[in-house]
Design a protein around this motif. Structure first.
Motif, short mmCIF file in Angstrom:
data_model
loop_
_atom_site.label_atom_id
_atom_site.label_comp_id
_atom_site.label_asym_id
_atom_site.label_seq_id
_atom_site.Cartn_x
_atom_site.Cartn_y
_atom_site.Cartn_z
N ARG A 32 0.80 -1.40 0.14
CA ARG A 32 -0.01 0.03 -0.01
C ARG A 32 0.91 1.14 -0.19
O ARG A 32 2.13 1.21 0.50
CB ARG A 32 -0.86 0.03 1.23
N ARG A 33 0.34 2.26 -0.40
CA ARG A 33 1.11 3.44 -0.45
C ARG A 33 0.67 4.47 0.81
O ARG A 33 -0.18 5.18 0.69
CB ARG A 33 0.68 4.58 -1.75
N THR A 34 1.23 4.02 1.97
CA THR A 34 1.01 4.46 3.26
C THR A 34 1.90 5.79 3.21
O THR A 34 2.65 6.13 2.33
CB THR A 34 1.29 3.62 4.28
N LEU A 35 1.50 6.57 4.13
CA LEU A 35 2.42 7.87 4.60
C LEU A 35 3.57 7.40 4.76
O LEU A 35 4.30 7.86 4.36
CB LEU A 35 1.72 8.53 5.85
N ALA A 36 3.84 6.30 5.48
CA ALA A 36 5.36 5.75 5.59
C ALA A 36 5.81 5.66 4.49
O ALA A 36 7.00 5.92 4.02
CB ALA A 36 5.49 4.73 6.66
N THR A 37 5.33 4.71 3.67
CA THR A 37 5.95 4.40 2.30
C THR A 37 6.37 5.72 1.59
O THR A 37 7.18 5.78 0.79
CB THR A 37 4.78 3.45 1.80
N ARG A 38 5.35 6.63 1.31
CA ARG A 38 5.36 7.77 0.65
C ARG A 38 6.46 8.36 1.11
O ARG A 38 7.32 8.98 0.36
CB ARG A 38 4.07 8.45 0.52
N ALA A 39 6.57 8.91 2.43
CA ALA A 39 7.78 9.40 3.19
C ALA A 39 8.98 8.96 2.71
O ALA A 39 10.09 9.57 2.55
CB ALA A 39 7.47 9.60 4.51
N VAL A 40 9.17 7.58 2.92
CA VAL A 40 10.71 6.85 2.63
C VAL A 40 10.93 7.05 1.21
O VAL A 40 12.08 7.44 1.06
CB VAL A 40 10.46 5.51 3.05
N ILE A 41 9.93 6.83 0.26
CA ILE A 41 10.16 6.99 -1.04
C ILE A 41 10.64 8.47 -1.35
O ILE A 41 11.68 8.66 -2.32
CB ILE A 41 8.98 6.55 -1.88
N GLY A 42 9.94 9.36 -0.86
CA GLY A 42 10.29 10.76 -1.13
C GLY A 42 11.66 11.11 -0.40
O GLY A 42 12.45 11.81 -1.14
N LEU A 43 11.94 10.52 0.41
CA LEU A 43 13.14 10.85 1.10
C LEU A 43 14.39 10.42 0.11
O LEU A 43 15.53 10.97 -0.24
CB LEU A 43 13.61 10.06 2.41
N PHE A 44 14.19 9.10 -0.57
CA PHE A 44 15.32 8.77 -1.38
C PHE A 44 15.28 9.20 -2.72
O PHE A 44 16.16 9.47 -3.49
CB PHE A 44 14.93 7.21 -1.39
N LEU A 45 14.04 9.59 -3.16
CA LEU A 45 13.94 10.42 -4.47
C LEU A 45 14.71 11.72 -4.47
O LEU A 45 15.47 12.34 -5.23
CB LEU A 45 12.54 10.87 -4.69
N ALA A 46 14.55 12.45 -3.20
CA ALA A 46 15.41 13.72 -2.97
C ALA A 46 16.82 13.46 -2.87
O ALA A 46 17.62 14.36 -3.33
CB ALA A 46 14.83 14.20 -1.73
N ARG A 47 17.56 12.26 -2.58
CA ARG A 47 18.82 12.16 -2.32
C ARG A 47 19.16 10.67 -2.94
O ARG A 47 19.72 9.59 -2.39
CB ARG A 47 18.95 11.74 -0.96
N PRO A 48 18.97 10.79 -4.42
CA PRO A 48 19.12 9.56 -5.18
C PRO A 48 20.38 8.77 -5.26
O PRO A 48 20.62 7.55 -5.15
CB PRO A 48 18.86 9.80 -6.42
N GLU A 49 21.52 9.43 -4.78
CA GLU A 49 22.76 8.55 -4.95
C GLU A 49 23.34 8.75 -3.61
O GLU A 49 24.64 7.85 -3.21
CB GLU A 49 23.85 9.43 -5.70
N GLN A 50 22.47 9.17 -2.43
CA GLN A 50 23.15 8.95 -1.00
C GLN A 50 22.92 7.47 -0.22
O GLN A 50 21.43 7.35 -0.59
CB GLN A 50 22.53 10.13 -0.26
#
Length: 171
Positions: A32-50
């Motif tokens: 499911r696209r829960t708030l936690a899932t979206r937040a984690v994905i957003g974090l990695f999208l903002a820092r793709p190489e880190q």
């Protein structure tokens, strides 16, 4: 100013939506696209190489506001890695680090990880010679009766930025 923007300087630059290819992988895996899932994905999208550890992800999420249990986060990171949204690598200290995956995992594309800043750099120019090495490793494992599940080829060292040297694009 939103609550998350006042806490996290990266919040303004992070994508608001989960990209369609990642949404498709989540749906196919039954996540499911829960708030936690979206937040984690957003974090990695903002820092793709880190490369981020579980603790760093938890700290970043706590700074933004979503309350995520640490065990739930462990499970979520593992699930996102299992479906190819994230890649999981171990660093020189044997600590798991997660990075945003560039699509389906390809063992023939090695990567370089800076041991100082933990940025990941894919090395696509080395892919063709690496394919022969991967095939040889798989053949050797099969000959010995083993079933290799994952081959992860990485070179560890210090990136040009951390070493204080200009990279090839600096000219």
């Amino acid at each position: 100013m939103t609550r998350s923007a006042s806490r996290d300087p990266h919040a303004a630059t992070e994508p608001l939506a989960v990209p369609p290819d990642i949404q498709a992988r989540l749906t196919q895996a039954g996540l499911r696209r829960t708030l936690a899932t979206r937040a984690v994905i957003g974090l990695f999208l903002a820092r793709p190489e880190q490369g981020l550890t579980h603790a760093q992800v938890l700290q970043a999420l706590q700074a933004r506001g979503p309350a995520v249990n640490r065990v739930t986060l462990y499970r979520l990171l593992d699930r996102l890695a299992a479906i190819g949204v994230l890649e999981r690598h171990t660093d020189g200290d044997r600590t798991w680090r997660f990075t945003l995956a560039d699509g389906p995992a390809d063992a023939a594309v090695p990567r370089f990880e800076c041991d100082a800043c933990h940025q990941q750099f894919r090395l696509p120019d080395a892919a063709e010679p690496t394919r022969a090495v991967v095939e040889q490793l798989q053949h050797t494992l099969a000959r010995l009766g083993h079933q290799g599940g994952r081959i992860d080829l990485a070179v560890h060292g210090t990136c040009a930025t951390c070493a204080g040297e200009p990279g090839p694009d600096a000219h």
